[in-house]
Design a protein around this motif. Structure first.
Motif, short mmCIF file in Angstrom:
data_model
loop_
_atom_site.label_atom_id
_atom_site.label_comp_id
_atom_site.label_asym_id
_atom_site.label_seq_id
_atom_site.Cartn_x
_atom_site.Cartn_y
_atom_site.Cartn_z
N ASN A 18 0.84 -1.20 0.00
CA ASN A 18 0.00 0.00 0.00
C ASN A 18 0.88 1.26 0.00
OD1 ASN A 18 -2.23 1.64 0.04
ND2 ASN A 18 -2.67 1.35 2.22
N ALA A 19 1.85 1.27 -0.91
CA ALA A 19 2.80 2.39 -0.98
C ALA A 19 2.85 2.94 -2.39
CB ALA A 19 4.19 1.91 -0.56
N ARG A 20 3.37 4.13 -2.51
CA ARG A 20 3.70 4.69 -3.82
C ARG A 20 5.23 4.68 -3.92
NH1 ARG A 20 0.10 9.96 -4.60
NH2 ARG A 20 0.11 10.18 -2.38
N LEU A 21 5.73 4.15 -5.00
CA LEU A 21 7.18 3.97 -5.12
C LEU A 21 7.78 4.96 -6.12
CD1 LEU A 21 7.32 0.06 -5.60
CD2 LEU A 21 7.03 1.35 -3.46
N ALA A 22 8.89 5.58 -5.72
CA ALA A 22 9.75 6.27 -6.69
C ALA A 22 10.98 5.38 -6.79
CB ALA A 22 10.11 7.66 -6.20
N THR A 23 10.99 4.48 -7.78
CA THR A 23 12.00 3.42 -7.82
C THR A 23 13.34 3.89 -8.37
OG1 THR A 23 11.41 2.72 -10.06
CG2 THR A 23 10.23 1.65 -8.23
N PHE A 24 13.33 4.92 -9.23
CA PHE A 24 14.53 5.39 -9.92
C PHE A 24 15.20 4.30 -10.76
CE2 PHE A 24 13.70 8.62 -6.82
CZ PHE A 24 13.82 9.76 -7.60
N CYS A 25 14.41 3.29 -11.13
CA CYS A 25 14.90 2.26 -12.05
C CYS A 25 15.17 2.90 -13.41
CB CYS A 25 13.84 1.18 -12.27
SG CYS A 25 13.76 0.04 -10.94
N ALA A 62 4.77 -13.51 4.44
CA ALA A 62 5.72 -12.53 4.95
C ALA A 62 5.12 -11.65 6.03
CB ALA A 62 6.21 -11.67 3.80
N GLU A 63 6.01 -11.04 6.78
CA GLU A 63 5.60 -9.97 7.70
C GLU A 63 5.23 -8.77 6.83
OE1 GLU A 63 8.76 -8.62 10.22
OE2 GLU A 63 7.59 -6.87 10.84
N THR A 64 4.04 -8.25 7.03
CA THR A 64 3.56 -7.20 6.14
C THR A 64 3.40 -5.87 6.86
OG1 THR A 64 2.41 -8.83 4.80
CG2 THR A 64 1.68 -6.57 4.57
N ILE A 65 3.89 -4.82 6.23
CA ILE A 65 3.76 -3.48 6.79
C ILE A 65 2.90 -2.65 5.83
CG2 ILE A 65 5.02 -1.37 7.43
CD1 ILE A 65 7.22 -4.20 7.44
N ASP A 66 1.80 -2.12 6.36
CA ASP A 66 0.91 -1.29 5.55
C ASP A 66 1.43 0.14 5.56
OD1 ASP A 66 -1.09 0.20 4.40
OD2 ASP A 66 -2.73 -0.70 5.55
N CYS A 67 1.83 0.65 4.40
CA CYS A 67 2.43 2.00 4.34
C CYS A 67 1.37 3.10 4.22
CB CYS A 67 3.43 2.07 3.20
SG CYS A 67 4.87 1.02 3.48
N GLU A 68 0.10 2.73 4.18
CA GLU A 68 -1.02 3.69 4.17
C GLU A 68 -0.85 4.78 3.11
OE1 GLU A 68 -0.40 4.60 8.33
OE2 GLU A 68 -2.12 3.35 8.91
N GLY A 69 -0.36 4.36 1.95
CA GLY A 69 -0.26 5.29 0.82
C GLY A 69 0.97 6.18 0.82
N ARG A 70 1.86 5.97 1.78
CA ARG A 70 3.08 6.81 1.83
C ARG A 70 4.00 6.53 0.64
NH1 ARG A 70 2.35 5.31 7.27
NH2 ARG A 70 1.95 7.12 8.59
N TRP A 71 4.91 7.46 0.39
CA TRP A 71 5.91 7.28 -0.66
C TRP A 71 7.13 6.53 -0.12
CZ3 TRP A 71 5.97 8.29 -5.85
CH2 TRP A 71 4.88 9.01 -6.37
N ILE A 72 7.67 5.63 -0.95
CA ILE A 72 8.94 4.98 -0.64
C ILE A 72 9.96 5.35 -1.71
CG2 ILE A 72 10.16 2.80 -0.23
CD1 ILE A 72 7.60 1.48 0.54
N THR A 73 11.13 5.80 -1.28
CA THR A 73 12.25 6.03 -2.20
C THR A 73 13.39 5.09 -1.78
OG1 THR A 73 13.38 7.68 -0.81
CG2 THR A 73 11.71 8.51 -2.36
N PRO A 74 14.39 4.94 -2.63
CA PRO A 74 15.60 4.26 -2.14
C PRO A 74 16.14 5.04 -0.94
CG PRO A 74 15.69 4.64 -4.53
CD PRO A 74 14.52 5.41 -4.02
N GLY A 75 16.80 4.37 -0.01
CA GLY A 75 17.49 5.07 1.09
C GLY A 75 18.43 6.10 0.50
N ALA A 384 13.65 4.50 2.23
CA ALA A 384 13.17 5.61 3.05
C ALA A 384 11.68 5.76 2.78
CB ALA A 384 13.91 6.90 2.70
N ILE A 385 10.89 5.82 3.84
CA ILE A 385 9.43 5.93 3.73
C ILE A 385 9.03 7.31 4.24
CG2 ILE A 385 7.22 4.86 4.31
CD1 ILE A 385 8.75 2.27 4.88
N TRP A 386 8.27 8.03 3.43
CA TRP A 386 8.05 9.47 3.66
C TRP A 386 6.58 9.82 3.84
CZ3 TRP A 386 12.63 11.96 4.05
CH2 TRP A 386 13.74 11.42 3.38
#
Ligand code: DI6
Ligand code: FE
Length: 411
Positions: A18-25, A62-75, A384-386
């Motif tokens: 449940n996250a939005r990813l900025a993967t920079f792939c 797996a152990e699951t963490i709900d990010c509640e729509g937050r953004w994830i970037t690479p550290g 990093a989760i923002w």
């Protein structure tokens, strides 16, 4: 030392959903955004990053963490710091604000020599203790990898002490530390003005000892009128090559001595600062794959007016990274978020360039392009989760930290 960190790389399977990813792939356009995304990590590595709907089925266990729509970037990655130093130069700053000249500051015991004196007087424990708050400030903003240079010791024992302190910082916190040997930073007072003799010492003795003890991951130098000439730096780089260490360079910060081209000629990981770099330098860097590391904190603090030639770097396809340059003299800065804001405001970098500059491009500047800096399977699970509505907020705000969580190697 207190606060010793005892964890290891995460072994269990974890999923952030449940996250939005900025993967920079690199394979995806722009920031590589994935809406409704998920990241899975196993044994400290990313095993999946992409749309949640396409996630492999083992995710159920797996152990699951709900990010509640937050953004994830690479550290975040700070690829140029002098974080290990002793004391500060606030008094010198105060004198300059009151109108003192460079000479007056030097006569009052200021300048880089005062940092050398302070570092030599500090024991290794003291150096670690003084540097930890700066490291913690970076970590609080989502940094998972940083580079730390020596360069305030300027003799074998004190350079080793600095590099050991840097390694210890990496063992004290969940973070990856890469070290650079910067013996060719300044002329120590005891050298009596003989730059060539000091470079001999760096290239013939210090560098091989440091390399033999595995204390340095790279070799850096300061190529400038007030430091060392291109010919002197080339001798250090020849010794680095012989020791099997990659190089990088403080280049073209205050004048154009052809530092960018020199770095490129040695296949440097990065050339840093680059305010005075010309087109020949940019072309050489592009050919060599040398990353341009821009340091807006130093530009701001010394009130430089000549900007690095971003248009040339863009036109010739030079990778651009950003870093704090955290040092007591010209960039007392411990915030990559503020660094991004400065790069946008002062240099005209885009949001995408800023964020790529502290993730994917910074990883390349450390020779870690295959290991870190993007959200993709196989890379280290550094995230990093923002708490932001869009990635631009990370560049836009000044002095506000929206970090929700920092994950290093899956933990
Ligand atoms: N470039 C700089 O601006 C600093 N070092 C370097 O290589 C100056 C470091 C200091 O004044 O302590
Ligand atoms: Fe620097």
């Amino acid at each position: 030392m207190s606060g010793q960190w005892k964890g290891g790389a995460g072994a269990g399977c974890r999923v952030w959903r449940n996250a939005r990813l900025a993967t920079f792939c690199a394979a995806l356009p722009g920031m590589g955004v994935v809406e409704r995304g998920a990241v899975m990590a196993q044994n400290g590595r990313i095993s999946y990053a992409g749309p949640e709907a396409d996630m492999p089925t083992q995710a159920a266990a797996a152990e699951t963490i709900d990010c509640e729509g937050r953004w994830i970037t690479p550290g975040l990655i700070d690829c140029h710091t002098h974080l290990v130093h002793a004391g500060d130069r606030a008094g010198e700053f105060e004198m300059r604000l009151a109108g003192a000249s460079y000479e007056e500051v030097a006569r009052a015991g200021g300048g880089i020599v005062s940092s050398v004196k302070a570092l030599r007087a500090a024991g290794q424990d003291e150096l670690v203790t003084q540097s930890l708050p700066r490291l913690d400030a970076l970590l609080a903003e989502g940094v998972t990898t940083l580079e730390i240079k020596s360069g305030y010791g300027l003799d074998l024992d004190n350079e080793k002490k600095s590099l050991r302190a840097a390694r210890r910082l990496g063992e004290s916190r969940p973070v990856t530390v890469r070290t650079s040997f910067l013996g060719a930073h300044a002329l120590p007072p005891e050298a009596g003005g003989d730059r060539d003799a000091y470079i001999d010492l760096v290239a013939k003795l210090m560098l091989s000892e440091v390399a033999a003890e595995g204390l340095a991951d790279a070799v850096d130098g300061f190529c400038e009128g007030i430091a060392f000439s291109p010919a002197q730096i080339a001798r250090v780089f020849d010794a680095a090559r012989a020791a099997g260490l990659p190089v990088k360079l403080h280049a073209d910060q205050l004048s154009n001595l052809g530092g960018a081209e020199l770095a490129a000629r040695y296949g440097a990981l990065s050339a840093d600062h680059l305010e005075y770099t010309d087109e020949a330098g940019a072309v050489a860097m592009a050919r060599a794959g040398t990353v341009a590391v821009l340091l807006p904190g130093a530009f701001y603090f010394i009130r430089e007016t000549k900007k690095p030639p971003l248009d040339l770097f863009r036109r010739h396809g030079v990778r651009m990274a950003l870093a704090t340059d955290c040092n007591p003299g010209t960039s007392p800065l411990t915030s990559l978020l503020l660094t991004m804001n400065m790069a946008a405001t002062l240099f005209g970098m885009t949001v995408e360039e800023c964020l790529a500059g502290v993730t994917r491009e910074a990883a390349h500047a450390l020779g870690l392009g295959g290991e870190a800096g993007t959200l993709e399977a196989g890379k280290r699970a550094d995230l990093a989760i923002w708490n932001v509505g869009r990635p631009a907020e990370l560049v836009y705000r000044m002095g506000f930290n929206p970090l929700h969580a920092r994950i290093w190697r899956g933990q």
